[in-house]
Enzyme design. Structure first.
Site, PDB file in Angstrom:
ATOM      1  N   ASP A   8      -0.926  -9.378  -5.433  1.00 50.89           N
ATOM      2  CA  ASP A   8      -1.789  -8.152  -5.340  1.00 50.89           C
ATOM      3  C   ASP A   8      -2.743  -8.236  -6.095  1.00 50.89           C
ATOM      4  O   ASP A   8      -2.551  -8.179  -7.440  1.00 50.89           O
ATOM      5  CB  ASP A   8      -0.647  -6.970  -5.747  1.00 50.89           C
ATOM      6  CG  ASP A   8       0.465  -6.619  -4.676  1.00 50.89           C
ATOM      7  OD1 ASP A   8       1.154  -7.656  -4.309  1.00 50.89           O
ATOM      8  OD2 ASP A   8       0.953  -5.776  -4.434  1.00 50.89           O
ATOM      9  N   GLU A  39      -3.708  -5.150  -1.230  1.00 42.81           N
ATOM     10  CA  GLU A  39      -3.471  -3.713  -0.917  1.00 42.81           C
ATOM     11  C   GLU A  39      -3.937  -2.928  -2.142  1.00 42.81           C
ATOM     12  O   GLU A  39      -4.159  -1.569  -2.071  1.00 42.81           O
ATOM     13  CB  GLU A  39      -2.092  -3.323  -0.847  1.00 42.81           C
ATOM     14  CG  GLU A  39      -1.108  -3.564  -2.133  1.00 42.81           C
ATOM     15  CD  GLU A  39       0.279  -2.749  -2.203  1.00 42.81           C
ATOM     16  OE1 GLU A  39       0.647  -1.985  -0.998  1.00 42.81           O
ATOM     17  OE2 GLU A  39       0.821  -2.752  -3.273  1.00 42.81           O
ATOM     18  N   ASN A  40      -4.283  -3.317  -3.490  1.00 39.45           N
ATOM     19  CA  ASN A  40      -4.651  -2.718  -4.399  1.00 39.45           C
ATOM     20  C   ASN A  40      -6.106  -3.116  -4.821  1.00 39.45           C
ATOM     21  O   ASN A  40      -6.499  -2.784  -6.153  1.00 39.45           O
ATOM     22  CB  ASN A  40      -3.903  -2.687  -5.625  1.00 39.45           C
ATOM     23  CG  ASN A  40      -2.097  -2.588  -5.325  1.00 39.45           C
ATOM     24  OD1 ASN A  40      -1.503  -3.260  -5.300  1.00 39.45           O
ATOM     25  ND2 ASN A  40      -1.999  -1.190  -5.197  1.00 39.45           N
ATOM     26  N   HIS A  68       0.006   0.453  -0.114  1.00 42.88           N
ATOM     27  CA  HIS A  68      -1.092   1.177  -0.334  1.00 42.88           C
ATOM     28  C   HIS A  68      -2.281   1.041   0.483  1.00 42.88           C
ATOM     29  O   HIS A  68      -3.474   1.367   0.284  1.00 42.88           O
ATOM     30  CB  HIS A  68      -1.393   0.883  -1.729  1.00 42.88           C
ATOM     31  CG  HIS A  68      -0.738   1.206  -2.923  1.00 42.88           C
ATOM     32  ND1 HIS A  68      -0.739   2.649  -3.179  1.00 42.88           N
ATOM     33  CD2 HIS A  68       0.174   0.827  -3.656  1.00 42.88           C
ATOM     34  CE1 HIS A  68      -0.055   2.799  -4.169  1.00 42.88           C
ATOM     35  NE2 HIS A  68       0.655   1.828  -4.581  1.00 42.88           N
ATOM     36  N   HIS A 158       6.687  -7.264   1.466  1.00 38.53           N
ATOM     37  CA  HIS A 158       6.137  -6.404   0.681  1.00 38.53           C
ATOM     38  C   HIS A 158       7.382  -5.645   0.467  1.00 38.53           C
ATOM     39  O   HIS A 158       7.519  -4.598   1.339  1.00 38.53           O
ATOM     40  CB  HIS A 158       5.002  -5.744   1.155  1.00 38.53           C
ATOM     41  CG  HIS A 158       4.215  -4.973   0.015  1.00 38.53           C
ATOM     42  ND1 HIS A 158       3.547  -5.500  -0.755  1.00 38.53           N
ATOM     43  CD2 HIS A 158       4.102  -3.567  -0.106  1.00 38.53           C
ATOM     44  CE1 HIS A 158       2.835  -4.509  -1.741  1.00 38.53           C
ATOM     45  NE2 HIS A 158       3.294  -3.324  -1.318  1.00 38.53           N
ATOM     46  N   HIS A 183       4.539  -6.401  -4.083  1.00 39.31           N
ATOM     47  CA  HIS A 183       4.660  -4.940  -4.348  1.00 39.31           C
ATOM     48  C   HIS A 183       5.146  -4.587  -5.744  1.00 39.31           C
ATOM     49  O   HIS A 183       4.834  -3.581  -6.492  1.00 39.31           O
ATOM     50  CB  HIS A 183       5.831  -4.447  -3.580  1.00 39.31           C
ATOM     51  CG  HIS A 183       6.026  -2.694  -3.730  1.00 39.31           C
ATOM     52  ND1 HIS A 183       5.054  -1.836  -3.497  1.00 39.31           N
ATOM     53  CD2 HIS A 183       7.304  -2.131  -4.044  1.00 39.31           C
ATOM     54  CE1 HIS A 183       5.508  -0.927  -3.794  1.00 39.31           C
ATOM     55  NE2 HIS A 183       6.809  -0.877  -4.278  1.00 39.31           N
ATOM     56  N   HIS A 185       4.735  -6.240  -8.719  1.00 37.88           N
ATOM     57  CA  HIS A 185       3.764  -6.365  -9.676  1.00 37.88           C
ATOM     58  C   HIS A 185       4.299  -7.219 -10.741  1.00 37.88           C
ATOM     59  O   HIS A 185       3.625  -7.499 -11.549  1.00 37.88           O
ATOM     60  CB  HIS A 185       2.954  -5.414 -10.147  1.00 37.88           C
ATOM     61  CG  HIS A 185       2.072  -4.952  -9.045  1.00 37.88           C
ATOM     62  ND1 HIS A 185       0.774  -4.092  -9.389  1.00 37.88           N
ATOM     63  CD2 HIS A 185       1.891  -4.821  -7.753  1.00 37.88           C
ATOM     64  CE1 HIS A 185       0.121  -3.687  -8.327  1.00 37.88           C
ATOM     65  NE2 HIS A 185       0.881  -4.099  -7.225  1.00 37.88           N
TER      66      HIS A 185
HETATM   67 FE   LIG Z   1       0.691  -3.711  -4.889  1.00 38.54          FE
HETATM   68 FE   LIG Z   2       3.007  -1.916  -2.811  1.00 39.96          FE
END
Ligand SMILES: [Fe+2]
Ligand SMILES: [Fe+2]
Length: 268
Positions: A8, A39-40, A68, A158, A183, A185
């Site tokens: 991510d 996604e981030n 996200h 994820h 997801h 992290h």
């Molecule tokens: Fe994420």
């Molecule tokens: Fe996520």
């Protein structure tokens, strides 16, 4: 063939890390293909055409996503037009975008003469997550048609729970080249190749500022846990690291030969 998966990408520090480090990583590992979870990538939440373009120009071939994905409204434009962006497959039928794709490797570095096709699949777990369609059933069906096109298949799962991640990867063992989780992290140290030839890592980690709580400024997150009141979580700045994994795959069988975790710090 060799591919790099990048965990991510969080905000501008994460995008900068990819820009700074990817050219060297491509050389160093003789990479054929690069996939990143984005996604981030926009301010820590969601993705926009601008941040996606930045990631593609840095040398990423395909962007995957997760829960996200929907945080920035401009994402609808991307989902309609950008085939290199994937969303989790197991949203209800009719959801914009696609959960899988087959992509050509531009200049394969292995001895293979014919062009190499890579299948990429993005699926989301549902333990401690929003209740989507069954990821196991959706993935099995999708892998079936992907395998008619190529045996080299990478899956970004994820998900939150390690049990769901391991069970999902064991379920697909021998059917796909690799399952790497995203997801949480937090990079895990359980990289391995299952008996059927599927490479596995519970979580790739995240690419962004690690002097943080999962990429966000520390103090507001602590305040949230202390008071239970909503806080603004800004993207942190310091100790930027690119997290991911390099996977080597046998071109003919699609089985994984090697999986190696990556953690590269950005200097200065
Ligand atoms: Fe994420
Ligand atoms: Fe996520």
């Amino acid at each position: 063939m060799k591919l790099l998966f990048i965990g991510d990408i969080v905000g501008q520090p994460g995008r900068n890390a990819v820009k700074t480090l990817l050219p060297r990583l491509r050389e160093q590992h003789a990479l054929d293909f690069v996939i990143a979870n984005g996604e981030n990538s926009a301010g820590g939440s969601g993705i926009t055409p601008k941040t996606a373009e930045e990631i593609f120009s840095a040398g990423v071939d395909v962007i995957t996503s997760g829960d996200h994905l929907w945080d920035q409204k401009e994402v609808m434009e991307l989902l309609a037009n950008e085939k290199r962006l994937l969303r989790p497959l197991n949203y209800p039928p009719g959801t914009p975008g696609q959960g899988a794709g087959v992509f050509e490797v531009q200049s394969p570095k292995s001895k293979a003469q014919s062009p190499i096709s890579v299948g990429v699949l993005n699926v989301q777990g549902r333990t401690f997550m929003p209740p989507l369609e069954n990821p196991f059933l959706f993935a099995a069906q999708e892998v079936k048609w992907l395998r008619e096109l190529t045996k080299i298949i990478f899956v970004d799962f994820h998900a939150e729970a390690t049990s769901e991640k391991i069970a999902f990867a064991r379920f697909l063992d021998g059917q796909v080249s690799a399952v790497v989780g995203t997801h949480t992290h937090v990079q895990t140290a359980d990289e391995q190749i299952f008996p059927g030839g599927t490479a596995y890592l519970s979580d790739a980690g995240f690419t962004g500022p690690h002097e943080s709580v999962l990429g966000r400024e520390i103090e507001p997150v602590i305040r949230r846990f202390l008071t239970n009141m909503p806080q603004r979580f800004e993207v942190a700045k310091e100790r930027v690291i690119l997290h991911g994994a390099v996977i080597e795959i046998d071109d003919a069988s699609g089985k994984a030969l090697k999986i190696q975790r990556v953690g590269e710090i950005v200097n200065g």
